[in-house]
Design a protein around this motif. Structure first.
Motif, short mmCIF file in Angstrom:
data_model
loop_
_atom_site.label_atom_id
_atom_site.label_comp_id
_atom_site.label_asym_id
_atom_site.label_seq_id
_atom_site.Cartn_x
_atom_site.Cartn_y
_atom_site.Cartn_z
N ASN A 1 -7.18 3.80 0.13
CA ASN A 1 -8.64 2.96 0.11
C ASN A 1 -8.97 3.00 -0.57
OD1 ASN A 1 -8.34 4.21 3.58
ND2 ASN A 1 -9.33 5.78 3.10
N TYR B 1 -10.13 -0.19 -3.25
CA TYR B 1 -10.32 -1.94 -3.14
C TYR B 1 -11.20 -2.80 -4.39
CZ TYR B 1 -13.14 -6.21 -1.73
OH TYR B 1 -13.26 -7.09 -1.87
N ASN C 1 -9.47 -7.66 4.51
CA ASN C 1 -10.83 -7.53 3.94
C ASN C 1 -10.95 -9.25 3.95
OD1 ASN C 1 -13.92 -7.62 2.17
ND2 ASN C 1 -13.12 -8.58 1.37
N THR D 1 -6.10 -2.86 1.64
CA THR D 1 -7.92 -2.67 1.90
C THR D 1 -7.88 -4.61 1.41
OG1 THR D 1 -7.20 -2.65 -0.41
CG2 THR D 1 -7.87 -0.73 1.47
N SER E 1 -4.02 0.64 10.06
CA SER E 1 -3.99 1.45 8.53
C SER E 1 -4.18 2.73 8.51
CB SER E 1 -4.86 0.09 7.33
OG SER E 1 -6.70 0.63 8.13
N VAL F 1 -7.20 -2.70 11.06
CA VAL F 1 -7.46 -1.24 10.27
C VAL F 1 -7.14 -0.07 11.00
CG1 VAL F 1 -10.36 0.22 10.84
CG2 VAL F 1 -9.74 -2.51 9.95
N SER G 1 0.83 -1.59 0.16
CA SER G 1 0.34 0.40 -0.02
C SER G 1 0.53 1.50 -0.24
CB SER G 1 -0.83 -0.07 0.93
OG SER G 1 -1.97 -0.87 1.13
#
Length: 310
Positions: free
Chosen positions: A239, A241, A261, A257, A284, A281, A105
């Motif tokens: 963010n 996805y 998930n 992300t 992140s 989370v 990321s």
């Protein structure tokens, strides 16, 4: 005699009334201003709560065990402070897969955000300061790109990249991240309003090349807009996805992300993944908070550094 005696009394009596009448609009304006301040403050408090309450919930949930997540209030801490154990599980589970997702990321959002901001600045500056045929048509296409949602282009991009052999690679996520129609639009508007053409002419008279003028004058003047574009692009890529979901099949290439998930999808089978999900989370959102705190200093400073002195 009567008129001479009464006239001064009448004028003296009328003077306080005039003062009161003159003060009445001032008091009304002050009351209206006070009401407006209260209303604006109340709206800002509601908006702040709307954004901060979910963050507060994540912080509280990341300190709980799976049992406390369901046995205690979501807005208060549980009987056991389990934050450090949750973070340990996040970073060590599956041989540190979360660390790999986190670095992915950072790669996607860091490189994509910087290059997208640079390209948007170059394109916006050219559209604002160069007069060429078809300029308004190009700008119209840019505005059209702002209106197209990213999800609408994900599948066509997948088909195109699959023919080029770029799917399931870093490039399949990086290349689409380099384009920011909104950033180009914002840079064009800001360059048009803030960059004085006389400064550019002075640079040309001094013998500076167009690239040097762009890097030395335009980029510094556009700093507030560039920081804004970078923050929007950074948050958007971080963010993102749907595009990685379509492009990537190898979990080693997943951004944070997709990885979180995947953990969330396993909570029905393994409840301990609740702790991994809430802890992941929390981690992140830390880079985004740091980026906002650090970059807002350059944002405020650029508002005055880019000013044209008379």
């Amino acid at each position: 005699m009567t008129d001479a005696l009464t006239r001064p009394v009448t004028a003296e009596a009328a003077r306080p009334r005039s003062a009161r009448e003159a003060a009445r609009p001032a008091r009304s304006h002050l009351a209206a201003s006070r009401r407006s301040t209260i209303i604006v403050t109340a709206v800002l408090v509601v908006v702040a709560l709307y954004f901060l309450v979910p963050v507060y919930w994540v912080v509280v949930a990341a300190t709980k065990t799976t049992e406390d997540l369901f046995a205690t209030s979501g807005f208060w801490f549980g009987s056991t402070f389990n934050l450090f154990e949750n973070l340990r599980l996040v970073f060590t589970y599956d041989d540190g897969a979360f660390v790999r997702w986190f670095l992915n990321s950072l790669l996607y959002s860091g490189i994509g955000g910087v290059l997208a901001t640079y390209f948007a600045a170059a394109g916006g500056y050219a559209l604002a300061k160069y007069d060429f045929r078809g300029r308004e048509l190009v700008f119209g296409f840019v505005l059209g790109g702002v209106l197209v949602p990213a999800t609408a282009t994900a599948l066509p991009l997948f088909l195109l990249f699959s023919q080029m052999g770029l799917t399931n690679t870093y490039w399949s996520v990086l290349i689409p991240s380099l384009v920011s129609p909104f950033g180009l639009f914002l840079c064009r508007i800001y360059a048009q309003a803030s960059i004085d053409s006389s400064m550019l002419e002075s640079g040309r008279i001094d013998g500076a090349s167009e690239l040097r003028i762009f890097h030395s004058i335009a980029l510094r003047t556009m700093m507030p807009a560039l920081v804004t574009v970078f923050l929007f692009q950074l948050v958007g890529i971080w963010n993102n996805y749907f595009l990685p979901l379509v492009m990537l099949a190898d979990d080693q290439l997943y951004p944070i992300t997709l990885g979180i998930n995947n953990w969330r999808a396993q909570v029905d089978r393994l409840p301990e993944f609740y702790q991994l999900t809430t802890g992941g989370v929390l981690v992140s959102i830390i880079p985004l908070a740091i980026a906002m705190i650090v970059l807002q200093r350059f944002w405020r400073g650029g508002l005055t550094d880019g000013a044209v002195k008379g």
